[in-house]
Enzyme design. Sequence first.
Site, short mmCIF file in Angstrom:
data_model
loop_
_atom_site.label_atom_id
_atom_site.label_comp_id
_atom_site.label_asym_id
_atom_site.label_seq_id
_atom_site.Cartn_x
_atom_site.Cartn_y
_atom_site.Cartn_z
N GLY A 39 60.28 -16.28 28.32
CA GLY A 39 61.01 -16.21 29.77
C GLY A 39 61.93 -15.23 29.84
O GLY A 39 62.48 -14.62 28.88
N HIS A 40 62.42 -15.14 31.07
CA HIS A 40 63.68 -14.20 31.28
C HIS A 40 64.57 -15.11 32.07
O HIS A 40 64.29 -16.21 32.76
CB HIS A 40 63.31 -12.64 31.96
CG HIS A 40 62.89 -11.94 30.90
ND1 HIS A 40 63.62 -11.43 29.92
CD2 HIS A 40 61.65 -11.40 30.58
CE1 HIS A 40 63.29 -10.86 29.09
NE2 HIS A 40 61.83 -10.78 29.52
N ASP A 41 65.79 -14.31 32.47
CA ASP A 41 67.00 -15.04 33.29
C ASP A 41 66.28 -15.73 34.74
O ASP A 41 66.85 -16.86 35.12
CB ASP A 41 67.94 -13.94 33.57
CG ASP A 41 68.99 -14.29 34.18
OD1 ASP A 41 69.09 -15.03 35.51
OD2 ASP A 41 70.06 -14.41 33.78
N ASP A 70 71.64 -15.72 31.66
CA ASP A 70 71.84 -15.14 30.41
C ASP A 70 73.16 -15.37 30.04
O ASP A 70 73.37 -15.91 28.82
CB ASP A 70 71.31 -13.61 30.57
CG ASP A 70 69.85 -13.51 30.25
OD1 ASP A 70 69.30 -14.29 30.26
OD2 ASP A 70 69.41 -12.54 30.49
#
Length: 300
Positions: A39-41, A70
Amino acid sequence: GVMERLGLGPEDLLQENPRLIYARLTGFGQSGKFAKSAGHDINYLALSGVLSKLGRKNENPYAPINLLADFAGGGVMCAMGIVIALFERARSGRGQVIDASMVEGTAYLSSFLWKSRNSAFCSQPRGENLLDSGAPFYETYRTSDGKFMAVGSLEPQFYKQLIKGLGLNLDELPAQMSFSDWPEMKKKFASIFAQKTQAEWCSIFDSTDACVTPVLSFDDAASHQHNKERSSFIKNDQGEIIPRPAPVLSRTPAVPSCKRDPFIGEHTEEVLLEYGFTKQEIAKLHSDKAIKFKNPKANL
């Protein structure tokens, strides 16, 4: 599970040192359906519920780069967890594991929104509330030179000064909190702000409490008089402008480094030698791709 596969998981290390504080910072946390998912921010924001609140009316939700999940919900909340664990250890003498999930950290940061969602403050759909671009007096407006002014005139006494600076008559306008009039008031404010440059608006509002300020670029922020007086920005040895560490402590203020950021792997050998590894052991780790080297003098 990566650290466990290396034999460096919290159970192993806490047996060696029960006072150890072991921080685990991940997107989804150490358990749950998505625990091992990538996943990402933007994904963490989405799962936290916060992303649904970010954006203008009739537009898609938007993520504020990767600052919120983040750095704020992740890094800052993890750092706070470490400080809390250090404080507790001073009493118990025992360490513990910190499970810092960016989803939960972001959700916790947004507690104010959760607790206000049934109030008049932010009960309307996205982009129609007091602080999310719904209000004409909490908005950004384009100036005649293509720059922007930020307006945050929430309280009546501040709103009164905004109206005065715009050259309007308060008695001839709808009540500040007349929600139905907000769209038309935004159009009126926008047309007025578009008639002057950013510098001209600054000359009008800088000496007031209207809560109207210029939207500054990075370069402009570093050269702004207020920030210069506080030395809020510094230059590193590469000539790059960077923020000074914050907050400022009175007795033990941070001493900022003006050196460039190290390359990943630049000091790998130096650190491992200091910790007692032999050059042969380091070479083996490098050949196994367990560590990385970076020569800062390499021609790129």
